[in-house]
Design an enzyme around this catalytic site. Sequence first.
Site, PDB file in Angstrom:
ATOM      1  N   ASP A 351       0.840  -1.189   0.000  1.00  0.00           N
ATOM      2  CA  ASP A 351       0.000   0.000   0.000  1.00  0.00           C
ATOM      3  C   ASP A 351       0.884   1.250   0.000  1.00  0.00           C
ATOM      4  OD1 ASP A 351      -2.690   1.312   0.487  1.00  0.00           O
ATOM      5  OD2 ASP A 351      -1.609   1.971   2.279  1.00  0.00           O
ATOM      6  N   GLU A 387       1.659  -0.451  -5.046  1.00  0.00           N
ATOM      7  CA  GLU A 387       0.724   0.626  -5.354  1.00  0.00           C
ATOM      8  C   GLU A 387       1.623   1.842  -5.570  1.00  0.00           C
ATOM      9  OE1 GLU A 387      -3.377   2.627  -3.682  1.00  0.00           O
ATOM     10  OE2 GLU A 387      -1.796   2.199  -2.234  1.00  0.00           O
TER      11      GLU A 387
END
Length: 711
Positions: A351, A387
């Site tokens: 993330d 990401e």
Amino acid sequence: MSTATADPNGPWPGSPFPLGATWDGDGVNFTLWSPHAVGVDLCLFDDAGNERRLMLGESTYHVWHGYVPDIGPGQRYGFRVHGPWNPLAGHRFNPAKLLMDPYARAYSGQVVDDPSLYGHVGDASRGWPDGRDSAPNTLRSVVLARTIGLSHTRPRVPWEDTVIYELHVRGFTARHPDVPENLRGTYSGLAHPAVIEHLMKLGITSVELLPVHHMVSEPFISERGMTNYWGYNTLGYFAPDSRFSSRGDTGGQVEEFRDMVAALHAAGIEVILDVVYNHTAEGGADGPTLSFRGIDNRGYYRVDPSDASRYVDYTGCGNTLDARQPAVLQMLMDSLRYWALDMGVDGFRFDLASALARSMHDVDQLSAFMAVIHQDPVVNQLKLIAEPWDVGAGGYQVGNFPPLWTEWNGRYRDAVRDLWRGGTRGLGELGYRLSGSSDLYQDDGRRPFASINFITAHDGFTMRDLFTYNHKHNEANREDNRDGTDDNRSWNCGVEGETDDGAVLALRNRQIRNALATLVLSAGVPMITAGDEMRRTQGGNNNAYCQDNELSWVDWKLDPEAESLLGFTSRLLTLRGRAPVFRQRSFFVGAPADLDSPVSDLSWFRPDGGLMSPDDWNRYDARTLGMFLDGDQIRNRTLRGERIVDDSYLLWVHAADGDLEVRLPGPPWAQRYQVVFDTARPDLPDGSEVVEGGAARPLSAWSTVLLRAVR
């Protein structure tokens, strides 16, 4: 109410390694890294909640350590850390706060939002330490016996064969009628045969789990009587979240997670974790003191060089973990290896990965974090997904991560959404995205599978909502619809929200099929969001992070339209699995392998049957494109030294109102074509329609047609 007693007989010196709590059969060695502390108390709790405090009198290499004999697995514990209270210098020590061990393998109990959890009174930057004991309102760390190795083999699915399915452990099975009620929403629920059967029939090779590291909801969410459903608020990087455990919270969650992984592996399905190493659940300076902030605030977090009472925030969540610190970087790597070696995980999706790659300020692909990932002999063999952005300046890094890394391709998402909403981008961007995004990934030696192609994810509209709503409808989040993005790139097909209009419903269902067909047949790795294959809706909510209820959970009661879409999606994935042209290991050359043939491995066609010219790519009124994939020129599939000849395919996308006739290229591309599917006619059997090469074939408005070449 618990009582605390100090034990004058302190622990044995013990060892500074390994970090955390390690049981050796006779006792437990406890360690805690804190370079700025002046003292550490180990707090042991009995079943009645009574607390026994032992001072760790040894500090080696900034690691406080001690050995306690005659205790073992199941022992609940925590730490109280002594040191300066000086927020302006970045120090927030407060021994009134019970702190969780960052290396704990399990946590017991729950955090109850209470004033005692906060380390300060008054202003977070210039206030004074709060003396209330937080122990009654926070978690306990739990000593566990070490789990070693796996008793089974991993699936080890090649990247080019991978199909990722992003799901939430609770939401995927919370409403599943074939899963026993006590197992719904748990690790065991995900491992249930009925659930695994669905994944296998669909054609999924890898499940990507939304965060399962132990997390704590933000106070502002708890104040609304809600929870952080998605879980992007990690507290413990080694502990599976007990929210998803059917076996309690004193270690059963660890074995349950391992059993789930084993069951999925037995079905040939990999497990990828969405991990949040960029920030922690303690939030900004005004947040609770649960672990890292009280252990060594300046050691774990990035603080503002000009005012260390403030955090550098590249995440939008109040703090940023300082991956530049060797001990913090060690913790992250120890966590990754633990989940891989002890828990069986096959890969990780990072993330806001850009936040981890920042050095002084800028994103640095040569940073320490990237370097240790690259050289680690365990982690560099796993599936690594970035990401590739954060919320800081210069954080958007799609295409810039180094070899070994794959990326969520945000440009793919935007291009395909724009295509199927009738956007005016031209076809140049689309051509790159359909063929593997060579403009992003080829120059540094990566392959088409570096592109994780997705159209929807947990964050944003579902596939059904993408063609049902033009605007977000997040009122259920109780933030006056201010949260969530306004850049949805969606199209409601003429009516905002649900409708009984048959024509609108037919168009919406066709658009979902168009998007899924585009996703599955593009070069790269497709990622499907759980429930999209069954027309899951969130009622237009594009930020359902706090909706742990039926709004987010997958509905397994399928109407005829959902059944039809499920069958179509399975058909697409079966086709992809059987046709190597859709699973490219190398980028297309765009030229013939045989100089005597005009047929390239990849050819692009206009509706009139002519090859696309540079001017055609730049026409902003162009809405129709043909992509021919020549199976005769697949160079990366060999069997006993001989090339396998695969079928060739012609894919047409027509993203416009009104039907259109396209002319199919004749010889040498094909003598004739068999229609594999037509999204405007979803019940059309594969091969039941044959069209001669050079003939015209109608495309319905807003449709995708795939044809198999016959030579």
